[in-house]
Write a protein that holds these residues in place. Structure first.
Motif, PDB file in Angstrom:
ATOM      1  N   THR A  48     -10.896  17.126  -0.765  1.00 11.51           N
ATOM      2  CA  THR A  48     -10.103  15.974  -0.338  1.00 11.51           C
ATOM      3  C   THR A  48      -8.937  16.392   0.552  1.00 11.51           C
ATOM      4  N   GLU A  49      -8.300  17.476   0.208  1.00 15.27           N
ATOM      5  CA  GLU A  49      -7.081  17.842   0.926  1.00 15.27           C
ATOM      6  C   GLU A  49      -7.349  18.199   2.392  1.00 15.27           C
ATOM      7  N   THR A  50      -8.436  18.905   2.640  1.00 19.87           N
ATOM      8  CA  THR A  50      -8.732  19.257   4.033  1.00 19.87           C
ATOM      9  C   THR A  50      -9.009  17.994   4.861  1.00 19.87           C
ATOM     10  N   THR A  61      -4.693  13.698  13.014  1.00 17.13           N
ATOM     11  CA  THR A  61      -5.269  12.906  14.120  1.00 17.13           C
ATOM     12  C   THR A  61      -4.899  11.429  14.051  1.00 17.13           C
ATOM     13  N   GLY A  62      -4.717  10.908  12.834  1.00 18.79           N
ATOM     14  CA  GLY A  62      -4.384   9.491  12.666  1.00 18.79           C
ATOM     15  C   GLY A  62      -5.577   8.562  12.764  1.00 18.79           C
ATOM     16  N   ARG A  63      -6.769   9.107  12.907  1.00 13.15           N
ATOM     17  CA  ARG A  63      -7.956   8.249  13.028  1.00 13.15           C
ATOM     18  C   ARG A  63      -9.122   8.898  12.278  1.00 13.15           C
ATOM     19  N   LEU A  64      -9.963   8.042  11.660  1.00  9.87           N
ATOM     20  CA  LEU A  64     -11.099   8.573  10.883  1.00  9.87           C
ATOM     21  C   LEU A  64     -12.377   7.784  11.137  1.00  9.87           C
ATOM     22  N   VAL A  65     -13.415   8.525  11.453  1.00 11.54           N
ATOM     23  CA  VAL A  65     -14.786   7.984  11.484  1.00 11.54           C
ATOM     24  C   VAL A  65     -15.602   8.818  10.494  1.00 11.54           C
ATOM     25  N   THR A 112     -12.165   6.029   1.079  1.00 13.30           N
ATOM     26  CA  THR A 112     -11.186   5.670   0.057  1.00 13.30           C
ATOM     27  C   THR A 112     -10.253   6.829  -0.261  1.00 13.30           C
ATOM     28  N   LEU A 113     -10.808   8.019  -0.323  1.00  8.38           N
ATOM     29  CA  LEU A 113      -9.960   9.185  -0.609  1.00  8.38           C
ATOM     30  C   LEU A 113      -8.856   9.307   0.441  1.00  8.38           C
ATOM     31  N   VAL A 114      -9.158   8.888   1.653  1.00 11.11           N
ATOM     32  CA  VAL A 114      -8.167   8.940   2.728  1.00 11.11           C
ATOM     33  C   VAL A 114      -7.173   7.786   2.611  1.00 11.11           C
ATOM     34  N   THR A 115      -7.694   6.584   2.419  1.00 14.80           N
ATOM     35  CA  THR A 115      -6.792   5.423   2.497  1.00 14.80           C
ATOM     36  C   THR A 115      -5.971   5.221   1.233  1.00 14.80           C
ATOM     37  N   GLU A 116      -6.415   5.737   0.091  1.00 16.40           N
ATOM     38  CA  GLU A 116      -5.630   5.529  -1.127  1.00 16.40           C
ATOM     39  C   GLU A 116      -4.504   6.552  -1.270  1.00 16.40           C
ATOM     40  N   SER A 175      -1.111   7.608   0.033  1.00 11.75           N
ATOM     41  CA  SER A 175      -0.131   6.893   0.864  1.00 11.75           C
ATOM     42  C   SER A 175       0.357   7.733   2.033  1.00 11.75           C
ATOM     43  N   ALA A 176       0.523   9.029   1.818  1.00 15.19           N
ATOM     44  CA  ALA A 176       1.003   9.872   2.921  1.00 15.19           C
ATOM     45  C   ALA A 176      -0.004   9.871   4.068  1.00 15.19           C
ATOM     46  N   THR A 177      -1.299   9.881   3.708  1.00 14.42           N
ATOM     47  CA  THR A 177      -2.326   9.873   4.745  1.00 14.42           C
ATOM     48  C   THR A 177      -2.462   8.477   5.354  1.00 14.42           C
ATOM     49  N   PHE A 178      -2.403   7.480   4.486  1.00  9.70           N
ATOM     50  CA  PHE A 178      -2.540   6.100   4.963  1.00  9.70           C
ATOM     51  C   PHE A 178      -1.493   5.770   6.027  1.00  9.70           C
TER      52      PHE A 178
END
Lengths: 319, 312
Positions: free
Chosen positions: A234-236, A244-248, A265-269, A271-274
């Motif tokens: 998850t961390e990587t 990058t600020g963007r995910l596909v 979900t792992l990305v958006t949940e 908060s720092a990444t969101f």
């Protein structure tokens, strides 16, 4: 460096680990000749077509001090063994209070593209990810295949190796010397700064091709290959998205409750990444249909480099 | 053997009482009435021979030598239980004594123990593996797949069918087209033997022969033990029981413990009334001690809930 195929890399892993550890043995409805020649018919057995029993037998043998390797061949055939996977293998270590270990490798191919129709073109790894107690690998290159399979055989838990049918003949660099790849360590297959593509298995290569195209358009793409689905690095993935600020997310499986949904979900949940997201997350997955046979139908079902590139262009233009 | 049979009975009588009282959770399936099978089979095995059980597993555990305290603590959901409170009645295992676990899935254990038999064959040290299962499981796929493989590879296996005539409330006579489960052995080219499962000597003798055959490399045997559970499928007070009263009464008269006691008492000097009473009192005390042990043990700490999902 020498080049060998994805399939040959897997076979090398088995030969090396079976030589290294006499408690390993191999069961499959079709015994691989290179293993039979080397290790004999006691440790390498061609079996009746009884995947349910083989899958269960692995559990009993593992609990008796062995490290069985069960080749289901296609993931399709694992479904006749679902009781043994779901009710037994995934839970047995936990429900017995961890009193003994169950090192097992279940191996199968996944994915479509070979005009094999609905039953033999599936990528159902998220069904297994939904269970607690199974580890799973999804290698995308010959190098990763060998290194991850060696780790899988040495792991003290049931591990499922999902190997991409489309990649079996793919050639790639594999060193002569011994190496293993740890679980839970994603591989950044290409560095970039504008958008992260988390791609699985065959789609790693399609994502890399899309990245080439997009680079010509001035878009810098980072391609992250999780390599293992459980554990997931998850961390990587989050660190890449924070950059990058963007995910596909690109996955050959359908979208519903898929690995792609989990990754998003792992990305958006977090908060720092969101907070770093500049656009909504997009998924490029198979259509949610049984895989059809005819080329004109199958080709529209699966993601490809063009669909991935199109998704990247969308997230790049979103406000 | 008598002591083990009575231990199973007294342990389960107490487990049932404590379950109904709410001290034991989930469900409890009692083996009472079938004790001669577990004890007759396990008394023909060595410590390093392996068995696998069913959802009705307490008898197999005790017969193979499991510790009553750790069993009762598991039923009580305590951290000192065999599974640290993670398994309960349906998942007691003790790999150190070759007890590969009870199992909540009918027929779920048959292929697992067949894998232990494969391990024993590859290892070549003469170990034998024994699968316990019921008449219901003999209709399921794993039974047939496993017997076929074990027969084809001559695995050192003994398959023990505890035919108690009922799969919950479905009569075996309505689900099997053959009179005897043992007849199915013919389809796999292995011996199929029917024994009186309430006659411990018959069970022990058949098992001894099957184990010798397995150790000699001659492959598996299917032993069908005709028996009967004295109680309903589970100890849940609302558990229905459709079995005819006349059938239940007839089988109660064939109680395996009564039969063994009668046999021993009929032989001069084997078992006096006083000795039997003293043995029973000792057993009751052991069961009482196991309850005390369980009650004195802590519940598992909630922060251990994610432990053991994976092995290190």
């Amino acid at each position: 460096m020498r080049q060998i195929s994805y399939a040959a890399a897997g076979m090398e892993a088995f030969i090396e680990e079976m030589e290294r550890d006499p408690t390993t043995f191999h069961l499959s409805t079709d015994a691989p000749p290179p293993l039979v020649e080397r290790f004999g018919t006691s440790r390498v057995r061609g079996t009746p077509i009884a995947e349910g029993a083989l899958t269960g037998m692995a559990i009993g043998a593992a609990g008796s001090g062995f490290r069985p390797i069960i080749d289901w061949r296609m993931v399709t055939f694992s479904f006749v063994a679902m009781d043994q996977v779901v009710n037994q293998a995934s839970k047995i270590h936990y429900m017995f209070g961890g009193q003994t270990k169950f090192p097992i490798l279940y191996r199968c191919t996944v994915g479509g593209g070979l005009r094999m129709a609905a039953q033999h073109s599936q990528s159902p790894y998220s069904m297994f990810m939904n269970l607690a107690g199974l580890k799973m690998i999804l290698p995308s290159t010959p190098y990763d295949t060998k290194g991850l399979l060696k780790t899988a055989i040495r792991d003290n838990n049931p591990v499922i190796s999902f190997e991409s049918t489309r990649l079996l003949t793919m050639m790639g660099e594999v060193p002569e010397e011994e190496y293993t790849i740890p679980f839970g360590v994603a591989d950044i297959k290409r560095e970039g700064k504008d958008v992260t593509i988390v791609a699985l298995a065959w789609l790693v290569h399609e994502a890399l091709a899309a990245a080439e195209t997009l680079e010509a358009e001035g878009i810098s793409v980072e391609v992250v290959d999780p390599r293992t689905l459980v554990p997931m690095d998850t961390e990587t993935i989050r660190a890449s998205v924070r950059k990058t600020g963007r995910l596909v997310v690109a996955d050959e499986a359908g979208p519903t409750c898929g690995a792609s949904a989990e990754i998003a979900t792992l990305v958006t949940e977090d908060s720092a990444t969101f907070k770093c997201l500049k656009a909504s997350v997009r998924r490029v997955c198979a259509l949610q249909v049984p895989i059809p046979y005819s080329p004109t139908l199958e080709d529209v079902v699966f993601p490809n480099r063009e669909k991935i590139a199109a998704a990247v262009r969308v997230v790049m233009t979103e406000a | 053997m008598l002591r083990l049979m009575q231990t199973i009975r007294r342990f389960e009588e107490r487990a049932s009482t404590d379950y109904v009282a709410g001290d034991i959770y989930g469900t409890v399936h009692c083996y009472i009435g079938e004790e001669a099978v577990a004890v007759g089979v396990c008394s023909a095995l060595n410590r390093d021979d392996q068995i696998i059980s069913t959802h009705r597993g307490h008898g197999h555990c005790i017969a193979k030598g499991a510790d009553l305290n750790r069993m009762m603590a598991e039923l009580y959901g305590r951290e000192t239980g065999y599974c640290k409170g993670k398994g309960g009645s349906m998942h007691i295992a003790d790999f150190d004594i070759g007890m590969l676990g009870a199992n909540g899935i009918v027929a779920g254990g048959i292929s697992i123990i067949t894998g232990a038999g494969l391990a024993a064959q590859i290892e070549g040290k003469g170990r034998v593996a024994v699968s316990f299962f019921g008449d219901g499981a003999s209709c399921a796929g794993p039974f047939h797949e496993s017997l076929n493989i074990a027969a084809a590879w001559k695995l050192p296996m003994v398959y023990v069918c505890e035919n108690n005539l009922w799969a919950v409330n479905t009569a075996a006579s309505t689900t099997l087209a053959v009179q005897d489960v043992a007849a199915r052995a013919a389809g796999y080219g292995i011996p199929g033997i029917v024994v009186d499962g309430n006659d411990i000597f018959a069970v022990h003798a058949a098992t001894t022969e099957a184990v010798a055959r397995a150790r000699a490399g001659d492959g598996p045997t299917l032993i069908e033990c005709k028996t009967y559970r004295h109680r309903r499928h589970t100890e849940r007070p609302s558990q229905p029981d459709v079995r005819p009263q006349a059938e239940i009464d007839a089988w109660m008269k064939k109680d395996p413990i009564d039969r063994l006691v009668d046999h021993l008492q009929a032989q001069q000097g084997q078992l006096s009334v006083e000795e039997w009473q003293a043995m029973d009192a000792e057993i009751l005390q052991q069961v009482e001690d196991s309850v005390s042990f369980a009650k004195a043990s802590a519940f598992p700490s909630p922060d251990r809930v994610t432990d053991d999902v994976f092995a290190a």
